[in-house]
Design an enzyme around this catalytic site. Sequence first.
Site, PDB file in Angstrom:
ATOM      1  N   HIS A  60      -8.391  -0.678  -5.025  1.00 18.94           N
ATOM      2  CA  HIS A  60      -7.125  -1.639  -5.129  1.00 18.94           C
ATOM      3  C   HIS A  60      -7.142  -2.809  -3.918  1.00 18.94           C
ATOM      4  O   HIS A  60      -7.647  -3.077  -4.119  1.00 18.94           O
ATOM      5  CB  HIS A  60      -5.808  -0.296  -4.063  1.00 18.94           C
ATOM      6  CG  HIS A  60      -6.554  -0.527  -2.496  1.00 18.94           C
ATOM      7  ND1 HIS A  60      -7.848   0.713  -2.369  1.00 18.94           N
ATOM      8  CD2 HIS A  60      -5.440  -0.713  -1.595  1.00 18.94           C
ATOM      9  CE1 HIS A  60      -7.379   0.835  -0.625  1.00 18.94           C
ATOM     10  NE2 HIS A  60      -6.936  -0.139  -0.445  1.00 18.94           N
ATOM     11  N   HIS A  62      -5.962  -5.096  -1.491  1.00 18.20           N
ATOM     12  CA  HIS A  62      -6.191  -4.661   0.015  1.00 18.20           C
ATOM     13  C   HIS A  62      -7.376  -5.819   0.681  1.00 18.20           C
ATOM     14  O   HIS A  62      -7.835  -5.510   0.042  1.00 18.20           O
ATOM     15  CB  HIS A  62      -6.075  -3.252   0.905  1.00 18.20           C
ATOM     16  CG  HIS A  62      -4.194  -3.027   1.077  1.00 18.20           C
ATOM     17  ND1 HIS A  62      -4.592  -2.023   1.737  1.00 18.20           N
ATOM     18  CD2 HIS A  62      -3.527  -3.901   1.791  1.00 18.20           C
ATOM     19  CE1 HIS A  62      -3.051  -1.597   2.337  1.00 18.20           C
ATOM     20  NE2 HIS A  62      -2.526  -2.827   2.013  1.00 18.20           N
ATOM     21  N   ASP A  64      -9.143  -5.592   3.102  1.00 15.86           N
ATOM     22  CA  ASP A  64     -10.504  -4.896   3.263  1.00 15.86           C
ATOM     23  C   ASP A  64     -11.715  -4.477   2.165  1.00 15.86           C
ATOM     24  O   ASP A  64     -12.109  -4.412   2.528  1.00 15.86           O
ATOM     25  CB  ASP A  64      -9.803  -4.110   4.711  1.00 15.86           C
ATOM     26  CG  ASP A  64      -8.436  -3.523   4.152  1.00 15.86           C
ATOM     27  OD1 ASP A  64      -7.868  -3.953   3.644  1.00 15.86           O
ATOM     28  OD2 ASP A  64      -9.081  -1.925   4.423  1.00 15.86           O
ATOM     29  N   HIS A  65     -10.443  -4.574   1.314  1.00 19.71           N
ATOM     30  CA  HIS A  65     -11.837  -4.447   0.001  1.00 19.71           C
ATOM     31  C   HIS A  65     -12.023  -4.698  -0.821  1.00 19.71           C
ATOM     32  O   HIS A  65     -13.076  -4.286  -1.688  1.00 19.71           O
ATOM     33  CB  HIS A  65     -10.907  -3.029  -0.661  1.00 19.71           C
ATOM     34  CG  HIS A  65     -10.368  -2.121   0.444  1.00 19.71           C
ATOM     35  ND1 HIS A  65     -10.875  -0.136   0.546  1.00 19.71           N
ATOM     36  CD2 HIS A  65      -9.247  -1.481   1.597  1.00 19.71           C
ATOM     37  CE1 HIS A  65     -10.823   0.657   1.019  1.00 19.71           C
ATOM     38  NE2 HIS A  65      -9.948  -0.266   1.609  1.00 19.71           N
ATOM     39  N   HIS A 150      -0.835   4.621  -2.208  1.00 18.86           N
ATOM     40  CA  HIS A 150      -0.768   4.526  -1.505  1.00 18.86           C
ATOM     41  C   HIS A 150       0.341   3.437  -1.359  1.00 18.86           C
ATOM     42  O   HIS A 150       0.087   2.592  -1.054  1.00 18.86           O
ATOM     43  CB  HIS A 150      -2.193   3.497  -1.374  1.00 18.86           C
ATOM     44  CG  HIS A 150      -2.544   2.783  -0.414  1.00 18.86           C
ATOM     45  ND1 HIS A 150      -2.982   3.782   0.918  1.00 18.86           N
ATOM     46  CD2 HIS A 150      -3.475   1.544  -0.171  1.00 18.86           C
ATOM     47  CE1 HIS A 150      -3.023   1.778   1.856  1.00 18.86           C
ATOM     48  NE2 HIS A 150      -3.885   1.129   0.766  1.00 18.86           N
ATOM     49  N   ASP A 173      -7.734   4.193  -0.861  1.00 13.23           N
ATOM     50  CA  ASP A 173      -7.058   4.099  -0.002  1.00 13.23           C
ATOM     51  C   ASP A 173      -5.759   5.572   0.017  1.00 13.23           C
ATOM     52  O   ASP A 173      -5.272   4.701  -1.588  1.00 13.23           O
ATOM     53  CB  ASP A 173      -6.435   3.179   0.681  1.00 13.23           C
ATOM     54  CG  ASP A 173      -7.475   2.501   1.861  1.00 13.23           C
ATOM     55  OD1 ASP A 173      -8.081   2.853   2.711  1.00 13.23           O
ATOM     56  OD2 ASP A 173      -6.934   1.383   2.321  1.00 13.23           O
TER      57      ASP A 173
END
Length: 278
Positions: A60, A62, A64-65, A150, A173
Amino acid sequence: MQLVILGSGSPIPAPDRAGPSTLVRTSVGDLLFDAGRGVLLRATGVLSGALAFKAVFLTHLHSDHTTDLNDVITTRWAMSFEPTPLSVFGPVGTATLVAATEAMLEQDIGYRLAHHDSLNWRPDTQVTEVTEGLVFEDGEVRVTAAPTDHAPVHPTVAFRIDDGDRSVVIAGDTVPCEGLDRLAAGADALVHTVIRRDQIEALGIPRLIDVLDYHSAVPQAGATAERAGVGTLVLTHMVPPVQPGAEHEWIEQARSEFGGEVVLAEDLTTIELGPAGQ
Ligand SMILES: [Zn+2]
């Protein structure tokens, strides 16, 4: 096949945990799943790297990924001796992210093209947006996607990698959901991001309370692993950070729902998945 947790961290910076990313070393090469903070530092630790990735998969978008996807794109390009297109698979929106990343890098691309006579091609990132089903196939290796939950982040996907008779699932996530249950059924290993509901509720920080509704708590990840009948559950992306000496609490919470092996990941935790592949 070999599974390497490159980054076991979360959005919360930690000195010893890089951001979320996982390397799956298959019979056809290294596949990277998510590209969190420090991904190439950790990949170097197992003699992999930007030029070694056969393909990159994003669960995904986000930050942080994905925050070091720009490092993967730039390093692969700037260290190449010939055009080396990078295949990136991710949910709808990945093409926009990659185009924006390349736009962000435009000045750097210009500097290097102007400076190096031996570098006369631009980064070439080939994006495939995926929803469900078979997304990658090479030799004995098949990568399959399934939608996860998510919400309100949408869309999100999990990936299953099969290499001969070995298999691993990267959940990303998600809260427990049918898509992940289906994808993970019978897999040798399941890599699952987790949070500690008990600790987050005790901390009472509103920004952290918010994440309770779109992550799996540790026992929920255990229950998913149990329903799917996987061999090993790998806990990663721990929120809040694991307190030194409290590692057993996380493992015990997973074992309360899951009868298989539980591993609490650290950076570069490596799991051998048997004779197929490498
Ligand atoms: Zn997320």
